[in-house]
Design a protein around this motif. Structure first.
Motif, PDB file in Angstrom:
ATOM      1  N   ASN A 190       0.329  -1.160  -0.020  1.00 37.33           N
ATOM      2  CA  ASN A 190       0.313  -0.194  -0.083  1.00 37.33           C
ATOM      3  C   ASN A 190       0.452   1.872  -0.081  1.00 37.33           C
ATOM      4  OD1 ASN A 190      -2.808  -0.134  -0.260  1.00 37.33           O
ATOM      5  ND2 ASN A 190      -2.447  -2.119   1.947  1.00 37.33           N
ATOM      6  N   ILE A 191       2.280   0.825   0.736  1.00 42.82           N
ATOM      7  CA  ILE A 191       3.360   2.372   0.994  1.00 42.82           C
ATOM      8  C   ILE A 191       3.224   2.755  -0.373  1.00 42.82           C
ATOM      9  CG2 ILE A 191       5.166   3.280   1.174  1.00 42.82           C
ATOM     10  CD1 ILE A 191       4.805   1.915   4.094  1.00 42.82           C
ATOM     11  N   PHE A 192       3.445   1.778  -1.590  1.00 46.09           N
ATOM     12  CA  PHE A 192       4.204   2.017  -3.322  1.00 46.09           C
ATOM     13  C   PHE A 192       2.052   2.320  -4.073  1.00 46.09           C
ATOM     14  CE2 PHE A 192       7.501  -0.014  -1.701  1.00 46.09           C
ATOM     15  CZ  PHE A 192       8.480   0.399  -2.566  1.00 46.09           C
ATOM     16  N   LEU A 193       1.726   1.547  -3.346  1.00 47.37           N
ATOM     17  CA  LEU A 193       0.173   2.002  -4.138  1.00 47.37           C
ATOM     18  C   LEU A 193       0.255   3.713  -4.085  1.00 47.37           C
ATOM     19  CD1 LEU A 193      -1.464   1.395  -6.235  1.00 47.37           C
ATOM     20  CD2 LEU A 193      -3.335   0.767  -3.953  1.00 47.37           C
ATOM     21  N   TYR A 194      -0.263   3.912  -2.583  1.00 49.68           N
ATOM     22  CA  TYR A 194      -0.283   5.270  -2.565  1.00 49.68           C
ATOM     23  C   TYR A 194       0.294   6.778  -2.832  1.00 49.68           C
ATOM     24  CZ  TYR A 194      -3.047   8.924   0.825  1.00 49.68           C
ATOM     25  OH  TYR A 194      -3.613  10.159   0.986  1.00 49.68           O
ATOM     26  N   GLY A 195       1.417   5.982  -2.958  1.00 48.29           N
ATOM     27  CA  GLY A 195       2.715   7.122  -3.237  1.00 48.29           C
ATOM     28  C   GLY A 195       2.280   7.200  -4.024  1.00 48.29           C
ATOM     29  N   SER A 196       2.610   6.243  -5.422  1.00 53.22           N
ATOM     30  CA  SER A 196       2.366   6.278  -6.403  1.00 53.22           C
ATOM     31  C   SER A 196       1.202   7.579  -7.004  1.00 53.22           C
ATOM     32  CB  SER A 196       2.495   5.765  -7.644  1.00 53.22           C
ATOM     33  OG  SER A 196       2.529   3.937  -7.025  1.00 53.22           O
ATOM     34  N   LEU A 197       0.036   6.816  -6.368  1.00 57.54           N
ATOM     35  CA  LEU A 197      -1.230   6.978  -6.845  1.00 57.54           C
ATOM     36  C   LEU A 197      -0.930   9.114  -6.228  1.00 57.54           C
ATOM     37  CD1 LEU A 197      -4.006   6.453  -7.092  1.00 57.54           C
ATOM     38  CD2 LEU A 197      -4.524   6.603  -4.603  1.00 57.54           C
ATOM     39  N   LEU A 198       0.157   9.645  -4.567  1.00 55.93           N
ATOM     40  CA  LEU A 198       0.291  10.822  -4.625  1.00 55.93           C
ATOM     41  C   LEU A 198       1.136  11.561  -5.670  1.00 55.93           C
ATOM     42  CD1 LEU A 198       0.554  10.826  -1.023  1.00 55.93           C
ATOM     43  CD2 LEU A 198      -1.729  12.200  -2.528  1.00 55.93           C
ATOM     44  N   GLY A 199       1.962  10.980  -6.524  1.00 52.54           N
ATOM     45  CA  GLY A 199       2.362  11.239  -7.458  1.00 52.54           C
ATOM     46  C   GLY A 199       3.874  10.781  -7.065  1.00 52.54           C
ATOM     47  N   MET A 200       4.520  10.010  -6.192  1.00 53.22           N
ATOM     48  CA  MET A 200       5.765   9.681  -6.356  1.00 53.22           C
ATOM     49  C   MET A 200       5.907   8.576  -7.501  1.00 53.22           C
ATOM     50  SD  MET A 200       6.413   9.809  -2.506  1.00 53.22           S
ATOM     51  CE  MET A 200       5.200   9.678  -0.924  1.00 53.22           C
ATOM     52  N   SER A 201       7.307   8.410  -7.454  1.00 58.13           N
ATOM     53  CA  SER A 201       7.688   7.248  -8.368  1.00 58.13           C
ATOM     54  C   SER A 201       8.341   6.463  -7.253  1.00 58.13           C
ATOM     55  CB  SER A 201       9.174   8.137  -9.613  1.00 58.13           C
ATOM     56  OG  SER A 201      10.107   8.494  -8.181  1.00 58.13           O
ATOM     57  N   HIS A 202       8.485   5.090  -7.917  1.00 63.34           N
ATOM     58  CA  HIS A 202       8.849   4.161  -7.196  1.00 63.34           C
ATOM     59  C   HIS A 202       9.852   4.758  -6.653  1.00 63.34           C
ATOM     60  CE1 HIS A 202       5.264   1.123  -8.730  1.00 63.34           C
ATOM     61  NE2 HIS A 202       5.290   2.530  -8.066  1.00 63.34           N
ATOM     62  N   SER A 203      11.031   4.842  -7.033  1.00 65.01           N
ATOM     63  CA  SER A 203      12.681   5.264  -6.702  1.00 65.01           C
ATOM     64  C   SER A 203      12.645   6.161  -5.308  1.00 65.01           C
ATOM     65  CB  SER A 203      13.348   5.086  -7.909  1.00 65.01           C
ATOM     66  OG  SER A 203      12.896   6.556  -8.601  1.00 65.01           O
ATOM     67  N   GLU A 204      11.994   6.831  -5.739  1.00 68.85           N
ATOM     68  CA  GLU A 204      11.673   7.840  -4.540  1.00 68.85           C
ATOM     69  C   GLU A 204      10.955   7.293  -3.372  1.00 68.85           C
ATOM     70  OE1 GLU A 204       9.102  11.489  -6.142  1.00 68.85           O
ATOM     71  OE2 GLU A 204       8.870  12.434  -4.262  1.00 68.85           O
ATOM     72  N   ILE A 205      10.216   6.551  -3.411  1.00 69.08           N
ATOM     73  CA  ILE A 205       9.013   5.921  -2.423  1.00 69.08           C
ATOM     74  C   ILE A 205      10.553   4.958  -1.357  1.00 69.08           C
ATOM     75  CG2 ILE A 205       7.489   4.171  -1.564  1.00 69.08           C
ATOM     76  CD1 ILE A 205       5.597   5.074  -4.169  1.00 69.08           C
ATOM     77  N   LYS A 206      10.699   4.350  -2.910  1.00 70.81           N
ATOM     78  CA  LYS A 206      12.276   3.409  -1.664  1.00 70.81           C
ATOM     79  C   LYS A 206      13.140   4.369  -1.173  1.00 70.81           C
ATOM     80  CE  LYS A 206      12.340  -0.756  -5.031  1.00 70.81           C
ATOM     81  NZ  LYS A 206      12.603  -0.127  -6.682  1.00 70.81           N
ATOM     82  N   ARG A 207      13.207   5.254  -1.300  1.00 71.89           N
ATOM     83  CA  ARG A 207      14.561   6.454  -0.545  1.00 71.89           C
ATOM     84  C   ARG A 207      14.167   6.911   0.319  1.00 71.89           C
ATOM     85  NH1 ARG A 207      15.071   9.739  -5.122  1.00 71.89           N
ATOM     86  NH2 ARG A 207      14.174  11.216  -4.097  1.00 71.89           N
TER      87      ARG A 207
END
Lengths: 295, 244
Positions: free
Chosen positions: B110-127
């Motif tokens: 869900n972190i990756f799903l919601y994070g990218s829904l908000l507009g973050m890229s996956h690499s940004e979320i990983k960071r």
């Protein structure tokens, strides 16, 4: 030394002003009207990881909660294969140039199941996500698009079974198999166009949702999946001729089973795809503007 | 300027809102039968607004004043009937945090799903991943489907993802009232931090204390019109003394 320093300083300040003027271009512009082709391509590229997330979510949800998990992807095409083979295999033998009926029908069944599942999922994608659409903006096309892509996994599993079946019946595989990805892409674009069209129509009209399964069921019988087009009486052959799926399914057989290529049908498929994707884009752009207000 | 709003109006048709969705039969009938008079009403009327970099602006008003509509237009969820708006930076819109969470998926997913829904890229979320789960206090349950989370954990995770998005423009709608007291304080601190870091923030709230605490400037919407725009204490005082 000092001179040099001031030079770099002034240079960097120049750069700074240049940067701020670049920043002065709005990142997001909001207008009451959208151009007919404006699906927000820029944002789609910027937020492309969301598409990945949606696809992963769809795939995980499909297999995680079920008892048999991934086995369903195998059972789903095998069950109709068994049924159709048992019922119809003796009817169409004279048209099939010696190809076993099971192989013949599976060549049509795998693309058909992919198509009908993809259209069904993407056609309902906007109304399924109405809650999300009212709360946050993201490129709305990602919803039907992710259903189309996630369904690709089923297609791959089905295609694997198909190859197994080809080898099992000793039909063999020719180098023509390399055309399959091309046909698959055509099928995906066709499914996306029709799915996006249904998705936008079902935002405006509630009934469309109920209509869709019925249309898809009818579609199976109007498409040469369980029968070869040649088996139809000539007076009604035009039905399969103008069907956009015929060009894909008949050529899938040509490529895998060595039957004749259906070039006219492929041309008709391409014309359908051009028209439908164009119409679907216009309708989708128009509707997505109001989706949050309607839903 | 980070946010420029020019003459924005939003018109709703009341009868259509009641139906919200038309059936095919109804719209075919509409062609033949004389249309029932559709009442129009303006949710927003001719709003002009400019917000500079780093400003935190409060938006207050009674229910139905158009606060959420304004935020939804700036978030691109709905479109204005008239007028333009320009946003000069990445927008984080938190009309409702956690929209898009799926109960069957794990916290991690869900972190990756919601994070990218908000507009973050996956690499940004990983960071930012470690910081997100640390802030949300859910390290132990990150591989658990969130349907097993308590509602508090759910909200903490959602807020934490949203807070680490670090948009240049933040649109908030009453989301501060989340979780237990302890976590609320953490949220408030995080918002302060975002505001102090030069983020531009619009904050819709019914809580005047919160407005006074966070916003130097406040605008007051009344029946879709911009009634007042100025220093928060003056606007809040006028609003509280106003009896319609």
């Amino acid at each position: 030394m000092e001179d040099n320093l001031s030079k770099t300083l002034s240079l960097s300040s120049d750069k700074k002003t240049a940067m701020t003027s670049a920043e002065n271009k709005p990142y997001i512009k909001i207008y009451p009207d959208k151009k007919w082709y404006d699906l927000d391509w820029k944002r789609m590229w910027r937020q492309r990881d969301l598409l990945k997330s949606f696809v992963l979510r769809d795939i995980r949800l499909r297999y995680r909660q079920t008892l048999l998990g991934v086995l369903w992807a195998i059972i789903q095409p095998l069950a109709p294969l068994l049924i159709f083979t048992l019922i119809f295999s003796r009817f169409f033998s004279e048209f099939n140039q010696g190809i076993p009926y099971a192989v013949f029908v599976f060549c049509g069944l795998v693309p058909w199941l992919y198509f009908s599942n993809a259209v069904n999922q993407s056609g309902n994608s906007l109304s399924h996500h109405s809650y999300l659409i009212g709360k946050i903006y993201f490129p709305r096309l990602f919803l039907p698009l992710s259903s189309i892509i996630a369904g690709g996994l089923d297609f791959l599993v089905g295609f694997g079974l198909l190859i197994f079946l080809l080898l099992f019946y000793g039909v063999g595989i020719s180098v023509n198999i390399l055309f399959v990805p091309f046909l698959w892409v055509l099928l995906g674009i066709l499914a996306l166009s029709i799915g996006a069209l249904f998705a936008s129509l079902s935002v405006v009209f509630r009934d469309v949702k109920n209509l869709l399964p019925f249309i898809l069921q009818l579609g199976l019988f109007l498409t040469p999946v369980i029968y070869p087009s040649k088996a139809l009486p000539e007076s009604v052959q035009w039905i399969t001729k103008i069907n956009p799926l015929t060009g894909i399914i008949e050529n899938m057989r040509a490529v895998l089973l060595g039957t004749d290529f259906a070039w006219t049908e492929l041309g008709i498929t391409l014309i359908w795809i051009a028209c439908l994707s164009f119409i679907a884009m216009i309708v989708f752009v128009r509707v997505q503007k109001y989706t949050a207000d309607y839903i | 300027m980070m946010i420029v709003v020019e003459n924005i109006s939003k018109k709703y048709k009341v009868s259509r809102q009641d139906l919200s969705l038309k059936t095919l039969r109804e719209s075919v009938a509409d062609v033949f039968v004389k249309k029932t008079k559709e009442k129009e009403f303006y949710s927003l009327k001719d709003i002009n607004l400019q917000v500079g970099k780093g400003e935190t602006v409060g938006i207050i008003g009674h229910n139905g004043a158009g606060k959420t509509t304004l935020l939804k237009i700036l978030s691109q969820i709905t479109y204005p009937t008239v007028g333009n708006a320009f946003l000069y930076g990445r927008v984080g819109s938190l009309i409702e945090i956690g929209a898009g969470f799926h109960p069957e998926l794990t916290g991690h997913e869900n972190i990756f799903l919601y994070g990218s829904l908000l507009g973050m890229s996956h690499s940004e979320i990983k960071r930012k991943y470690e910081r997100i789960i640390y802030f949300a206090e859910v390290e132990k349950f990150i591989k658990t489907p969130i349907k097993f989370y308590s509602s508090g954990m759910n909200i903490r995770l959602a807020f934490s993802i949203a807070a680490h998005f670090e948009p240049e423009i933040l649109l908030l709608d009453e989301v501060l009232a989340v979780g237990d007291m302890n976590f609320q304080e953490k949220c408030v601190q995080k918002i302060d931090e975002l505001a102090n870091n030069g983020h531009t923030t619009l904050l819709v709230s019914h809580d005047m204390d919160r407005i006074l605490k966070h916003c130097k400037r406040t605008i007051w919407l009344n029946k879709g019109e911009l009634k007042m725009d100025g220093k928060s204490d003056e606007v809040v005082e006028a609003f509280l003394g106003f009896d319609d």
